[in-house]
Write an enzyme that holds these catalytic residues in place. Sequence first.
Site, PDB file in Angstrom:
ATOM      1  N   CYS A 239       0.820  -1.217   0.000  1.00 42.34           N
ATOM      2  CA  CYS A 239       0.000   0.000   0.000  1.00 42.34           C
ATOM      3  C   CYS A 239       0.849   1.259   0.000  1.00 42.34           C
ATOM      4  O   CYS A 239       0.472   2.284  -0.573  1.00 42.34           O
ATOM      5  CB  CYS A 239      -0.938   0.004   1.194  1.00 42.34           C
ATOM      6  SG  CYS A 239      -0.101   0.068   2.803  1.00 42.34           S
TER       7      CYS A 239
ATOM      8  N   HIS B  79      -2.335   1.527   7.008  1.00 40.99           N
ATOM      9  CA  HIS B  79      -2.642   1.442   5.583  1.00 40.99           C
ATOM     10  C   HIS B  79      -2.416   2.803   4.941  1.00 40.99           C
ATOM     11  O   HIS B  79      -2.852   3.827   5.468  1.00 40.99           O
ATOM     12  CB  HIS B  79      -4.096   1.001   5.392  1.00 40.99           C
ATOM     13  CG  HIS B  79      -4.482   0.706   3.984  1.00 40.99           C
ATOM     14  ND1 HIS B  79      -3.733  -0.103   3.142  1.00 40.99           N
ATOM     15  CD2 HIS B  79      -5.564   1.107   3.249  1.00 40.99           C
ATOM     16  CE1 HIS B  79      -4.330  -0.187   1.966  1.00 40.99           C
ATOM     17  NE2 HIS B  79      -5.434   0.545   2.007  1.00 40.99           N
TER      18      HIS B  79
ATOM     19  N   ASN C  78      -8.328   4.328  -2.601  1.00 40.55           N
ATOM     20  CA  ASN C  78      -7.706   3.112  -2.086  1.00 40.55           C
ATOM     21  C   ASN C  78      -7.005   2.366  -3.223  1.00 40.55           C
ATOM     22  O   ASN C  78      -7.061   2.791  -4.381  1.00 40.55           O
ATOM     23  CB  ASN C  78      -8.769   2.225  -1.420  1.00 40.55           C
ATOM     24  CG  ASN C  78      -8.201   1.347  -0.325  1.00 40.55           C
ATOM     25  OD1 ASN C  78      -6.998   1.088  -0.273  1.00 40.55           O
ATOM     26  ND2 ASN C  78      -9.061   0.864   0.555  1.00 40.55           N
TER      27      ASN C  78
END
Length: 315
Positions: free
Chosen positions: A118, A259, A279
């Site tokens: 990520c 994240h 995302n």
Amino acid sequence: MFTFILMFYIGYGIDFNTWVANNNKHFTAVESLRRRAIFNMNARIVAENNRKETFKLSVDGPFAAMTNEEYNSLLKLKRSGEEKGEVRYLNIQAPKAVDWRKKGKVTPIRDQGNCGSCYTFGSIAALEGRLLIEKGGDSETLDLSEEHMVQCTREDGNNGCNGGLGSNVYNYIMENGIAKESDYPYTGSDSTCRSDVKAFAKIKSYNRVARNNEVELKAAISQGLVDVSIDASSVQFQLYKSGAYTDKQCKNNYFALNHEVCAVGYGVVDGKECWIVRNSWGTGWGEKGYINMVIEGNTCGVATDPLYPTGVEYL
């Protein structure tokens, strides 16, 4: 009552088969029974949430047949200490709403897969956006290589598919640049760093936004995309579908962030002021890959550790 419960389970059982087909999953007979049970458990969570909250959850997304513990094992942002870096106060009046997607300055949603990368997707999304804003280009074709950063930033402190930090990505790009996706395509697995790739873009530095300062974060976003980190550990985030997301369970302190994502704007959703967050879990999660996170109370830490690249350029 029994009939209602039976219909509930049968209904979600049918949905499980659809979910398997839609997500191209392949399970053994035994594993399929286990995944179906987890799916049904998550379906109950969805139904309960959607009765109580204005934001909606769904079992349509990629993690619908995972336990929350399994899902959390994918969150691999690494926090080893308080990060340093220049904090730049912009001191400008930001507009009431910004959405860089509407201006064609956001590249398509990516999917990191099962690799804990990520940190590359959040940081590179911000870089791609800043390149489009400051230097031009086509948002549909601009695609920088996350693979390059997954494999080549270990000496800067990252750990491939086992996590890292976007600031380490920016440190590498400052010195070495970053290749195009077509020259160094994403595999979602660990390998060795290739030294034969040509850099396509570079940055001069990066700035941090003042911590927990939502006014300054709005100012930064009004000038371009911003790399942000969040606590994405709750089952509500796992199963998020739409609406103005708020979460009493998630934390916003620095060491709880697990994240890395990218803020592409802010505005009002369902009567609440929200960050528009991109995302890296494909378009099947959330609102076609995005989540609206309520600004008030620093939901899940969006404003805790934001940063963005500066001096961006094509090579």
